[in-house]
Design a protein around this motif. Structure first.
Motif, PDB file in Angstrom:
ATOM      1  N   GLY A 112       0.678  -0.846  -0.005  1.00 45.94           N
ATOM      2  CA  GLY A 112      -0.118   0.050   0.102  1.00 45.94           C
ATOM      3  C   GLY A 112       0.643   1.221   0.223  1.00 45.94           C
ATOM      4  O   GLY A 112       0.545   2.174  -0.835  1.00 45.94           O
ATOM      5  N   VAL A 113       1.689   1.010   1.241  1.00 46.48           N
ATOM      6  CA  VAL A 113       3.293   2.510   0.909  1.00 46.48           C
ATOM      7  C   VAL A 113       3.428   2.420  -0.330  1.00 46.48           C
ATOM      8  O   VAL A 113       3.865   3.950  -0.774  1.00 46.48           O
ATOM      9  CB  VAL A 113       3.828   2.033   1.897  1.00 46.48           C
ATOM     10  N   ALA A 114       4.251   1.616  -1.113  1.00 41.82           N
ATOM     11  CA  ALA A 114       4.359   1.466  -2.561  1.00 41.82           C
ATOM     12  C   ALA A 114       4.049   1.900  -3.176  1.00 41.82           C
ATOM     13  O   ALA A 114       4.389   2.928  -4.356  1.00 41.82           O
ATOM     14  CB  ALA A 114       5.377   0.634  -2.694  1.00 41.82           C
ATOM     15  N   ASP A 115       2.236   1.528  -2.959  1.00 42.40           N
ATOM     16  CA  ASP A 115       1.668   2.175  -4.398  1.00 42.40           C
ATOM     17  C   ASP A 115       1.617   3.425  -4.187  1.00 42.40           C
ATOM     18  O   ASP A 115       1.612   4.534  -5.170  1.00 42.40           O
ATOM     19  CB  ASP A 115       0.621   1.484  -4.218  1.00 42.40           C
ATOM     20  N   ARG A 116       1.457   4.028  -3.180  1.00 33.09           N
ATOM     21  CA  ARG A 116       1.661   6.010  -2.640  1.00 33.09           C
ATOM     22  C   ARG A 116       3.085   6.383  -3.778  1.00 33.09           C
ATOM     23  O   ARG A 116       3.080   7.558  -3.944  1.00 33.09           O
ATOM     24  CB  ARG A 116       0.717   6.048  -1.623  1.00 33.09           C
ATOM     25  N   LEU A 117       4.070   5.821  -3.054  1.00 25.34           N
ATOM     26  CA  LEU A 117       5.582   6.433  -3.378  1.00 25.34           C
ATOM     27  C   LEU A 117       4.932   6.351  -4.558  1.00 25.34           C
ATOM     28  O   LEU A 117       5.141   7.439  -5.757  1.00 25.34           O
ATOM     29  CB  LEU A 117       6.148   5.525  -2.426  1.00 25.34           C
ATOM     30  N   ARG A 118       4.953   5.509  -5.917  1.00 28.05           N
ATOM     31  CA  ARG A 118       4.938   5.165  -6.714  1.00 28.05           C
ATOM     32  C   ARG A 118       3.738   6.705  -7.988  1.00 28.05           C
ATOM     33  O   ARG A 118       4.604   7.016  -8.504  1.00 28.05           O
ATOM     34  CB  ARG A 118       4.763   3.983  -7.529  1.00 28.05           C
ATOM     35  N   ALA A 129      15.140  13.663  -7.751  1.00 27.46           N
ATOM     36  CA  ALA A 129      15.185  11.967  -7.259  1.00 27.46           C
ATOM     37  C   ALA A 129      15.808  11.629  -5.729  1.00 27.46           C
ATOM     38  O   ALA A 129      16.216  10.573  -5.615  1.00 27.46           O
ATOM     39  CB  ALA A 129      17.042  12.744  -8.636  1.00 27.46           C
ATOM     40  N   ASP A 130      16.088  12.585  -4.856  1.00 28.03           N
ATOM     41  CA  ASP A 130      16.127  12.565  -3.348  1.00 28.03           C
ATOM     42  C   ASP A 130      15.063  13.688  -2.609  1.00 28.03           C
ATOM     43  O   ASP A 130      15.030  14.372  -3.024  1.00 28.03           O
ATOM     44  CB  ASP A 130      17.599  12.486  -2.839  1.00 28.03           C
ATOM     45  N   LEU A 131      14.691  12.610  -2.145  1.00 26.63           N
ATOM     46  CA  LEU A 131      12.923  13.496  -1.066  1.00 26.63           C
ATOM     47  C   LEU A 131      13.880  14.098  -0.514  1.00 26.63           C
ATOM     48  O   LEU A 131      12.963  15.303   0.261  1.00 26.63           O
ATOM     49  CB  LEU A 131      12.262  12.523  -0.744  1.00 26.63           C
ATOM     50  N   LYS A 132      14.965  13.940   0.353  1.00 32.20           N
ATOM     51  CA  LYS A 132      16.242  15.407   1.452  1.00 32.20           C
ATOM     52  C   LYS A 132      15.794  16.275   0.526  1.00 32.20           C
ATOM     53  O   LYS A 132      16.155  17.650   0.977  1.00 32.20           O
ATOM     54  CB  LYS A 132      16.840  14.698   2.240  1.00 32.20           C
ATOM     55  N   THR A 133      15.741  16.455  -0.866  1.00 36.83           N
ATOM     56  CA  THR A 133      16.147  18.063  -1.139  1.00 36.83           C
ATOM     57  C   THR A 133      14.390  18.815  -1.404  1.00 36.83           C
ATOM     58  O   THR A 133      15.084  20.096  -1.846  1.00 36.83           O
ATOM     59  CB  THR A 133      16.509  17.397  -2.300  1.00 36.83           C
ATOM     60  N   LEU A 134      13.544  17.748  -1.187  1.00 36.27           N
ATOM     61  CA  LEU A 134      12.261  18.763  -0.432  1.00 36.27           C
ATOM     62  C   LEU A 134      12.472  19.558   0.206  1.00 36.27           C
ATOM     63  O   LEU A 134      12.528  19.038   1.283  1.00 36.27           O
ATOM     64  CB  LEU A 134      10.669  18.369  -0.576  1.00 36.27           C
ATOM     65  N   ASP A 135      12.548  21.025   0.178  1.00 33.14           N
ATOM     66  CA  ASP A 135      12.453  22.158   0.882  1.00 33.14           C
ATOM     67  C   ASP A 135      10.451  22.199   1.228  1.00 33.14           C
ATOM     68  O   ASP A 135      10.234  23.205   0.877  1.00 33.14           O
ATOM     69  CB  ASP A 135      13.038  23.287   0.637  1.00 33.14           C
ATOM     70  N   TRP A 201      19.269   0.484 -13.570  1.00 34.15           N
ATOM     71  CA  TRP A 201      18.353  -0.168 -12.378  1.00 34.15           C
ATOM     72  C   TRP A 201      18.607   0.778 -11.191  1.00 34.15           C
ATOM     73  O   TRP A 201      19.348   1.136 -11.063  1.00 34.15           O
ATOM     74  CB  TRP A 201      19.567  -1.029 -12.102  1.00 34.15           C
ATOM     75  N   PRO A 202      17.393   0.534 -10.597  1.00 34.80           N
ATOM     76  CA  PRO A 202      16.838   1.532  -9.264  1.00 34.80           C
ATOM     77  C   PRO A 202      17.522   0.784  -8.444  1.00 34.80           C
ATOM     78  O   PRO A 202      17.986  -0.821  -8.590  1.00 34.80           O
ATOM     79  CB  PRO A 202      15.704   1.219  -8.764  1.00 34.80           C
ATOM     80  N   SER A 208      13.822   4.988  -4.738  1.00 27.13           N
ATOM     81  CA  SER A 208      14.394   4.518  -6.559  1.00 27.13           C
ATOM     82  C   SER A 208      13.728   4.261  -7.115  1.00 27.13           C
ATOM     83  O   SER A 208      13.146   4.230  -8.242  1.00 27.13           O
ATOM     84  CB  SER A 208      16.021   3.783  -6.017  1.00 27.13           C
ATOM     85  N   VAL A 209      12.784   3.100  -6.635  1.00 29.87           N
ATOM     86  CA  VAL A 209      11.787   1.409  -7.550  1.00 29.87           C
ATOM     87  C   VAL A 209      11.092   2.810  -7.635  1.00 29.87           C
ATOM     88  O   VAL A 209      10.676   2.654  -8.947  1.00 29.87           O
ATOM     89  CB  VAL A 209      11.562   0.780  -6.052  1.00 29.87           C
ATOM     90  N   ALA A 210      10.196   3.642  -6.813  1.00 30.78           N
ATOM     91  CA  ALA A 210       8.716   4.597  -7.145  1.00 30.78           C
ATOM     92  C   ALA A 210       9.244   5.284  -8.570  1.00 30.78           C
ATOM     93  O   ALA A 210       8.177   5.868  -9.264  1.00 30.78           O
ATOM     94  CB  ALA A 210       8.422   5.341  -6.332  1.00 30.78           C
ATOM     95  N   SER A 211      10.758   5.893  -8.167  1.00 33.44           N
ATOM     96  CA  SER A 211      11.083   7.057  -9.550  1.00 33.44           C
ATOM     97  C   SER A 211      10.693   6.324 -11.046  1.00 33.44           C
ATOM     98  O   SER A 211      10.712   6.822 -11.960  1.00 33.44           O
ATOM     99  CB  SER A 211      11.669   7.669  -9.196  1.00 33.44           C
ATOM    100  N   LYS A 212      10.996   5.040 -10.976  1.00 33.80           N
ATOM    101  CA  LYS A 212      11.318   4.159 -12.234  1.00 33.80           C
ATOM    102  C   LYS A 212      10.381   3.913 -12.584  1.00 33.80           C
ATOM    103  O   LYS A 212       9.928   3.266 -14.206  1.00 33.80           O
ATOM    104  CB  LYS A 212      12.154   3.291 -11.906  1.00 33.80           C
ATOM    105  N   ASP A 213       9.315   4.073 -11.695  1.00 30.43           N
ATOM    106  CA  ASP A 213       7.346   3.362 -12.541  1.00 30.43           C
ATOM    107  C   ASP A 213       7.434   2.442 -12.310  1.00 30.43           C
ATOM    108  O   ASP A 213       6.576   1.695 -12.665  1.00 30.43           O
ATOM    109  CB  ASP A 213       6.985   4.255 -13.934  1.00 30.43           C
TER     110      ASP A 213
END
Length: 261
Positions: A112-118, A129-135, A201-202, A208-213
């Motif tokens: 369920g969580v992975a679906d929302r991330l995707r 690319a990296d959620l840490k960059t979100l301000d 590859w992710p 990383s996986v979600a970002s590749k759909d």
């Protein structure tokens, strides 16, 4: 020594499992109730002195002295440590028996969580690319709230994956981290990643996986993850072999001057 080593492994592994499960809301598995074990500690010098000074006559006939002697003998045999070691092993075996069912629960939650991330990685946060960059402070309020939810989903996904991995490592299925333990791409997605130059590859990371759909999915075990990867590889190889065979067949037919139309 084997009993000592087994008990040590049980204690260490139980602690590792609890460290992994507690952050995702599971109660810690209890260690053994050592206070419930029989007291077979050696008598102290003070206990011996007090018992002897109370004896009138033959100390060998004193029930208290005999009890102290029995305690001293039992303590010298290592019985107390043996009971403690056995209690730790029993506590670990109780935990071990429950882990496969907990792993299945974790897999369900992860999906369920992975679906929302995707959805987020291919939608409002595409290209991040990296959620840490979100301000979050610089984003408009509605998007900041959405970003906060994505970051929390990511944190949960990482914790769930970590707990799942800890379970199967504890069940003696250790393996290097790999994307196959967190993702179930289509065969076309796998082949595209493999054939890209460079390969795309992710990592074994939920974002990383979600970002590749790719679909985020925990397999049944680390062994199943290895089997999953092997299945993709074999399917891709079979498809290549089939294409080569078809090409060779067409070449042979063409060589004989036979039209394929």
């Amino acid at each position: 020594m084997n009993d000592l080593n087994t008990a040590h492994r049980a204690r260490i592994t139980l602690a590792a499992i609890n460290r992994a499960l507690t952050p995702i809301g599971y109660d810690a598995f209890p260690g053994p109730d050592l206070d419930a074990l029989p007291d077979v500690s050696a008598p102290t010098d003070q206990e011996i002195h007090d018992a002897i000074t109370k004896v009138k006559g033959d100390v060998g006939k004193s029930a208290e002295i005999q009890a102290l002697a029995a305690r001293a003998w039992l303590a010298s045999t290592g019985t107390a440590k043996g009971l403690e070691h056995g209690a730790w092993v029993t506590a670990w075996e109780t935990c071990r028996a429950a882990l496969p069912a907990i792993s299945d629960e974790i897999r369900g939650k992860y999906a369920g969580v992975a679906d929302r991330l995707r959805e987020a990685a291919t939608g409002a946060f595409r290209g991040t690319a990296d959620l840490k960059t979100l301000d979050l402070h610089s984003l408009p309020t509605p998007l900041a709230k959405q970003a906060g939810a994505v970051v929390e989903d990511y944190r949960v996904a990482v914790a769930l994956h970590g707990a799942w991995r800890a379970i199967w490592a504890a069940l003696h299925e250790g393996a290097p981290s790999h994307w196959a333990e967190v993702a179930r791409p289509t065969q076309a997605q796998y082949t595209h990643a493999r054939d890209s130059k460079p390969q795309q590859w992710p990592s074994a990371d939920p974002w990383s996986v979600a970002s590749k759909d790719w679909e985020g999915d925990l397999p049944e075990s680390l062994k199943a993850a290895r089997e999953r990867r092997a299945a993709y590889m074999h399917t891709a190889k079979d498809a290549e072999d089939q294409r080569r065979a078809e090409g060779a067949r067409r070449g042979m037919v063409g060589g004989f001057g036979v039209s394929l139309l």
